[in-house]
Design a protein around this motif. Structure first.
Motif, PDB file in Angstrom:
ATOM      1  N   THR A 184       0.842  -1.205   0.000  1.00 39.01           N
ATOM      2  CA  THR A 184       0.000   0.000   0.000  1.00 39.01           C
ATOM      3  C   THR A 184       0.873   1.249   0.000  1.00 39.01           C
ATOM      4  O   THR A 184       0.621   2.194  -0.752  1.00 39.01           O
ATOM      5  CB  THR A 184      -0.966  -0.025   1.205  1.00 39.01           C
ATOM      6  OG1 THR A 184      -1.669  -1.276   1.162  1.00 39.01           O
ATOM      7  CG2 THR A 184      -1.957   1.113   1.141  1.00 39.01           C
ATOM      8  N   GLY A 209       0.447   8.966  10.871  1.00 35.93           N
ATOM      9  CA  GLY A 209       0.313   7.509  11.006  1.00 35.93           C
ATOM     10  C   GLY A 209       1.633   6.867  10.648  1.00 35.93           C
ATOM     11  O   GLY A 209       2.211   7.163   9.596  1.00 35.93           O
ATOM     12  N   GLY A 255       2.085   3.354  10.916  1.00 30.74           N
ATOM     13  CA  GLY A 255       1.823   1.910  10.946  1.00 30.74           C
ATOM     14  C   GLY A 255       2.280   1.304   9.631  1.00 30.74           C
ATOM     15  O   GLY A 255       3.221   1.794   9.004  1.00 30.74           O
ATOM     16  N   ASN A 256       1.609   0.259   9.211  1.00 32.94           N
ATOM     17  CA  ASN A 256       2.013  -0.429   7.982  1.00 32.94           C
ATOM     18  C   ASN A 256       2.089   0.533   6.799  1.00 32.94           C
ATOM     19  O   ASN A 256       3.109   0.628   6.120  1.00 32.94           O
ATOM     20  CB  ASN A 256       1.018  -1.562   7.694  1.00 32.94           C
ATOM     21  CG  ASN A 256       1.261  -2.189   6.334  1.00 32.94           C
ATOM     22  OD1 ASN A 256       0.796  -1.684   5.314  1.00 32.94           O
ATOM     23  ND2 ASN A 256       2.029  -3.264   6.296  1.00 32.94           N
ATOM     24  N   GLY A 281       1.770   4.070   6.607  1.00 31.96           N
ATOM     25  CA  GLY A 281       2.561   5.284   6.799  1.00 31.96           C
ATOM     26  C   GLY A 281       4.048   5.007   6.819  1.00 31.96           C
ATOM     27  O   GLY A 281       4.841   5.721   6.192  1.00 31.96           O
ATOM     28  N   ASN A 306      -0.619  15.705  16.448  1.00 25.98           N
ATOM     29  CA  ASN A 306      -1.223  15.235  15.202  1.00 25.98           C
ATOM     30  C   ASN A 306      -1.958  16.350  14.477  1.00 25.98           C
ATOM     31  O   ASN A 306      -1.997  16.387  13.254  1.00 25.98           O
ATOM     32  CB  ASN A 306      -2.166  14.070  15.499  1.00 25.98           C
ATOM     33  CG  ASN A 306      -1.454  12.751  15.304  1.00 25.98           C
ATOM     34  OD1 ASN A 306      -1.028  12.445  14.190  1.00 25.98           O
ATOM     35  ND2 ASN A 306      -1.292  11.996  16.371  1.00 25.98           N
ATOM     36  N   ALA A 340      -2.324   8.887   6.782  1.00 26.73           N
ATOM     37  CA  ALA A 340      -2.211   7.429   6.629  1.00 26.73           C
ATOM     38  C   ALA A 340      -2.606   6.739   7.930  1.00 26.73           C
ATOM     39  O   ALA A 340      -2.024   5.722   8.306  1.00 26.73           O
ATOM     40  CB  ALA A 340      -0.778   7.061   6.234  1.00 26.73           C
ATOM     41  N   ALA A 341      -3.591   7.329   8.629  1.00 24.38           N
ATOM     42  CA  ALA A 341      -4.006   6.708   9.897  1.00 24.38           C
ATOM     43  C   ALA A 341      -5.521   6.511   9.939  1.00 24.38           C
ATOM     44  O   ALA A 341      -6.016   5.392   9.768  1.00 24.38           O
ATOM     45  CB  ALA A 341      -3.545   7.564  11.063  1.00 24.38           C
ATOM     46  N   LEU A 342      -6.236   7.593  10.152  1.00 24.70           N
ATOM     47  CA  LEU A 342      -7.667   7.493  10.463  1.00 24.70           C
ATOM     48  C   LEU A 342      -8.521   8.216   9.439  1.00 24.70           C
ATOM     49  O   LEU A 342      -8.025   9.023   8.660  1.00 24.70           O
ATOM     50  CB  LEU A 342      -7.935   8.156  11.819  1.00 24.70           C
ATOM     51  CG  LEU A 342      -7.119   7.677  12.998  1.00 24.70           C
ATOM     52  CD1 LEU A 342      -7.402   8.559  14.199  1.00 24.70           C
ATOM     53  CD2 LEU A 342      -7.449   6.233  13.306  1.00 24.70           C
ATOM     54  N   LEU A 368      -3.843   8.173   1.818  1.00 17.77           N
ATOM     55  CA  LEU A 368      -3.483   6.755   2.001  1.00 17.77           C
ATOM     56  C   LEU A 368      -4.418   6.065   2.992  1.00 17.77           C
ATOM     57  O   LEU A 368      -4.678   4.878   2.879  1.00 17.77           O
ATOM     58  CB  LEU A 368      -2.027   6.615   2.439  1.00 17.77           C
ATOM     59  CG  LEU A 368      -0.980   6.851   1.350  1.00 17.77           C
ATOM     60  CD1 LEU A 368       0.396   6.393   1.805  1.00 17.77           C
ATOM     61  CD2 LEU A 368      -1.336   6.151   0.049  1.00 17.77           C
ATOM     62  N   ALA A 369      -4.925   6.797   3.973  1.00 20.14           N
ATOM     63  CA  ALA A 369      -5.969   6.225   4.849  1.00 20.14           C
ATOM     64  C   ALA A 369      -7.254   6.200   4.037  1.00 20.14           C
ATOM     65  O   ALA A 369      -7.385   6.872   3.014  1.00 20.14           O
ATOM     66  CB  ALA A 369      -6.147   7.092   6.086  1.00 20.14           C
ATOM     67  N   ASN A 412      -4.518   4.398  -2.309  1.00 18.43           N
ATOM     68  CA  ASN A 412      -4.159   3.238  -1.484  1.00 18.43           C
ATOM     69  C   ASN A 412      -4.528   1.901  -2.132  1.00 18.43           C
ATOM     70  O   ASN A 412      -4.592   0.876  -1.450  1.00 18.43           O
ATOM     71  CB  ASN A 412      -4.697   3.376  -0.052  1.00 18.43           C
ATOM     72  CG  ASN A 412      -6.209   3.279   0.041  1.00 18.43           C
ATOM     73  OD1 ASN A 412      -6.862   2.636  -0.780  1.00 18.43           O
ATOM     74  ND2 ASN A 412      -6.785   3.908   1.065  1.00 18.43           N
ATOM     75  N   GLY A 454      -2.493  -1.988  -2.064  1.00 21.37           N
ATOM     76  CA  GLY A 454      -2.721  -3.149  -1.189  1.00 21.37           C
ATOM     77  C   GLY A 454      -3.570  -4.205  -1.884  1.00 21.37           C
ATOM     78  O   GLY A 454      -3.179  -5.375  -1.976  1.00 21.37           O
TER      79      GLY A 454
HETATM   80  P1  NAD Z   1      -1.885   0.340  11.272  1.00 23.31           P
HETATM   81  O1  NAD Z   1      -2.750  -0.097  12.382  1.00 23.31           O
HETATM   82  O2  NAD Z   1      -0.706  -0.480  10.880  1.00 23.31           O
HETATM   83  O3  NAD Z   1      -1.329   1.826  11.569  1.00 23.31           O
HETATM   84  C1  NAD Z   1      -2.145   2.866  11.946  1.00 23.31           C
HETATM   85  C2  NAD Z   1      -1.272   4.015  12.424  1.00 23.31           C
HETATM   86  O4  NAD Z   1      -2.111   5.120  12.758  1.00 23.31           O
HETATM   87  C3  NAD Z   1      -0.473   3.699  13.690  1.00 23.31           C
HETATM   88  O5  NAD Z   1       0.807   4.293  13.584  1.00 23.31           O
HETATM   89  C4  NAD Z   1      -1.273   4.384  14.785  1.00 23.31           C
HETATM   90  O6  NAD Z   1      -0.479   4.755  15.891  1.00 23.31           O
HETATM   91  C5  NAD Z   1      -1.735   5.601  14.025  1.00 23.31           C
HETATM   92  N1  NAD Z   1      -2.847   6.277  14.680  1.00 23.31           N
HETATM   93  C6  NAD Z   1      -3.896   5.748  15.347  1.00 23.31           C
HETATM   94  N2  NAD Z   1      -4.650   6.726  15.880  1.00 23.31           N
HETATM   95  C7  NAD Z   1      -4.073   7.881  15.510  1.00 23.31           C
HETATM   96  C8  NAD Z   1      -4.369   9.240  15.751  1.00 23.31           C
HETATM   97  N3  NAD Z   1      -5.411   9.606  16.498  1.00 23.31           N
HETATM   98  N4  NAD Z   1      -3.554  10.176  15.207  1.00 23.31           N
HETATM   99  C9  NAD Z   1      -2.488   9.815  14.468  1.00 23.31           C
HETATM  100  N5  NAD Z   1      -2.145   8.557  14.234  1.00 23.31           N
HETATM  101  C10 NAD Z   1      -2.931   7.613  14.748  1.00 23.31           C
HETATM  102  O7  NAD Z   1      -2.887   0.559  10.030  1.00 23.31           O
HETATM  103  P2  NAD Z   1      -2.516   0.612   8.498  1.00 23.31           P
HETATM  104  O8  NAD Z   1      -2.645  -0.740   7.915  1.00 23.31           O
HETATM  105  O9  NAD Z   1      -1.262   1.381   8.335  1.00 23.31           O
HETATM  106  O10 NAD Z   1      -3.749   1.457   7.921  1.00 23.31           O
HETATM  107  C11 NAD Z   1      -3.780   2.875   7.994  1.00 23.31           C
HETATM  108  C12 NAD Z   1      -4.919   3.390   7.119  1.00 23.31           C
HETATM  109  O11 NAD Z   1      -4.726   2.937   5.775  1.00 23.31           O
HETATM  110  C13 NAD Z   1      -6.323   2.934   7.504  1.00 23.31           C
HETATM  111  O12 NAD Z   1      -7.237   3.957   7.153  1.00 23.31           O
HETATM  112  C14 NAD Z   1      -6.559   1.742   6.581  1.00 23.31           C
HETATM  113  O13 NAD Z   1      -7.935   1.494   6.376  1.00 23.31           O
HETATM  114  C15 NAD Z   1      -5.890   2.263   5.328  1.00 23.31           C
HETATM  115  N6  NAD Z   1      -5.513   1.220   4.380  1.00 23.31           N
HETATM  116  C16 NAD Z   1      -4.636   0.235   4.731  1.00 23.31           C
HETATM  117  C17 NAD Z   1      -4.256  -0.712   3.791  1.00 23.31           C
HETATM  118  C18 NAD Z   1      -3.247  -1.763   4.125  1.00 23.31           C
HETATM  119  O14 NAD Z   1      -2.859  -2.494   3.202  1.00 23.31           O
HETATM  120  N7  NAD Z   1      -2.782  -1.872   5.354  1.00 23.31           N
HETATM  121  C19 NAD Z   1      -4.816  -0.675   2.493  1.00 23.31           C
HETATM  122  C20 NAD Z   1      -5.705   0.344   2.167  1.00 23.31           C
HETATM  123  C21 NAD Z   1      -6.044   1.287   3.119  1.00 23.31           C
END
Ligand code: NAD
Length: 432
Positions: A184, A231, A233-234, A236, A301, A315-317, A337-338, A364, A367
């Protein structure tokens, strides 16, 4: 969420002059499976969990969509996400429809054994309505490759044969694809680079208001461009890491506990090591291979979203850019990306201000694209190297971007509207 997804489809379809019955077919899910799952908890007592698998549209191919485990999941959310999966798969040009699954549960409150029993119960319940040519689930919020492995195992036991292509996002050992973890973020970078190349060339009329900024903005190599990523996570993290490797300057990142601003550009990999030690990126001011307080400052944030950067990457919420902060956004490009990070109101405001917004259904889609490549590998029983997967991802993403860009330029409409039009054209032309 469901209302806004349906309103967007209706509005786009009306502009395309589709008739009322066709719009209904685009809105209503083809199947909505709702069920109660009962498992035995570690204390010996039975507990009931509510769940759904909603299959929205299959005109272009088998349904495709993740399964989320979340205490606040509701049917409307699952249906909205299934609808958006139909759009996203069509935008990416994948031979898939859209679906989504969900269970109301806080998985952090379950033991590993309880989580496995719940995952297996879910797979058993949907086994008769999924399959490699019917509906292909994947991980989503709070689900992961291990959960896919339990679900696939249960599914195969029920069916009595192997069918690795029925689930994607699996561990590599049982047919997962190389490159899926980074997909992603990597896809987001491919989209961003394709956009910048376009902006560097002739600036279309739709972007007139940006002509000045875009011309100043786009330089080659991209090393002068600054990026803030919300963000870590995966999505970001890999986006930040790969963009940094491509020469962009990542000046801010954050997670749920706070963020860091490093004016001269931070090092994502070293920041991740620091986050692993501290449990958060807050306090990790890392440049090159060193982290030191002198390199940066803390940032909330909210502040991160309002930084004077060239490119903002939520890339978070969802709904983080809204009527409260839209007037303070200074970035000239926003890469969604979120899923759904910009509210309708903020989207309208920023579009009027000529901010280029790359919609989530395109930005995004890396993925689901590598999930598709995993499915193809599973069906063929022939597995590609990581480079082969990444090269194929690039071709698919660039093709999707090109189609949407062309539509946006030709019709002088924003990229989001162009993406929805392309998706709806593709879906309706496959509806017999
Ligand atoms: P993840 O759980 O791996 O990471 C989420 C990140 O967001 C973490 O770093 C977390 O600390 C942070 N976060 C949570 N609350 C927060 C806040 N209030 N302020 C700032 N940061 C905050 O999730 P992910 O897989 O990285 O997914 C992130 C977004 O991307 C989501 O909207 C998800 O639906 C979307 N998405 C993910 C994929 C994928 O392949 N993983 C594909 C398409 C869309």
């Amino acid at each position: 969420m469901l209302e806004s997804a349906q309103a967007l489809i209706t509005k786009t379809a009306e502009k395309m002059k589709l008739d009322e019955e066709m719009i209904k077919r685009l809105i209503e899910p083809e199947f909505a499976h709702e069920f109660a799952l009962t498992i035995t908890m570690d204390n010996g007592k039975k507990k009931v969990f509510k769940g759904w698998r909603i299959q929205h549209n299959s005109a272009l191919g088998p349904y495709k969509g993740g399964i989320r485990f979340h205490p606040e999941t509701v049917r409307e959310e699952v249906q909205a996400l299934a609808t958006l999966m139909s759009i996203k798969c069509a935008v990416a040009g994948l031979p898939y429809g859209g679906s989504k699954g969900g269970i109301i549960v806080d998985p952090k409150k379950l033991s590993v054994g309880e989580l496995e029993r719940l995952s297996r119960a879910f797979a058993a319940r949907i086994a008769h309505v999924i399959g490699e040519n019917i509906d292909v689930p994947a991980p989503d919020v709070n689900t992961n490759p291990q959960i896919m492995a339990w679900m696939l195992d249960e599914y195969q036991k029920i069916k009595g044969y192997k069918s690795p292509a029925t689930f994607t996002g699996k561990p590599i050992a049982i047919g997962g694809s190389l490159g899926r973890t980074e997909a992603t973020g990597r896809g987001g970078l491919f989209v961003l680079e394709a956009l910048l190349i376009k902006l560097k060339g002739s600036i279309p009329k739709f972007f007139d208001g940006k002509q000045k900024t875009a011309k100043n903005l786009i330089s080659s190599p991209f090393s002068n461009l600054t990026i803030a990523v919300q963000g870590f996570g995966n999505v970001g993290y890999y986006f930040a890491k790969l963009s940094h490797e491509s020469g962009f300057k990542i000046v801010a990142v954050s997670d749920s506990k706070g963020g860091v601003y490093v004016k001269d550009g931070l090092s994502p990999e070293i920041t991740l090591n620091c986050k692993k030690e501290k449990g958060t990126v807050a306090g990790c001011y890392c440049r090159g291979s060193v982290c030191d307080l002198k390199y940066g400052r803390p940032i909330s944030n909210e502040e991160l979203l309002e930084l004077p950067v060239d490119i903002l990457v939520p890339a978070a919420l969802e709904n983080v850019i809204n009527d409260q902060n839209m007037k303070k956004i200074k970035a000239k490009i926003i890469l969604e990306l979120a899923n759904g990070p910009i509210t309708e109101e903020a989207y309208k405001y920023l579009s009027k201000k000529d901010v280029v917004i790359v919609p989530d259904v395109l930005a995004n889609s890396g993925g689901v694209t590598v999930s598709y490549l995993e499915w193809v590998q599973g069906k063929a029983g022939y597995y590609w190297s990581e480079k082969e997967v990444n090269d194929k991802l690039k071709i698919i993403i660039e093709r999707a971007f090109e189609t949407i860009w062309k539509k946006s330029v030709e019709k002088k409409i924003p990229l989001k509207q162009a993406a929805f039009e392309v998706a709806i054209e593709r879906i309706t032309s496959a509806m017999v």
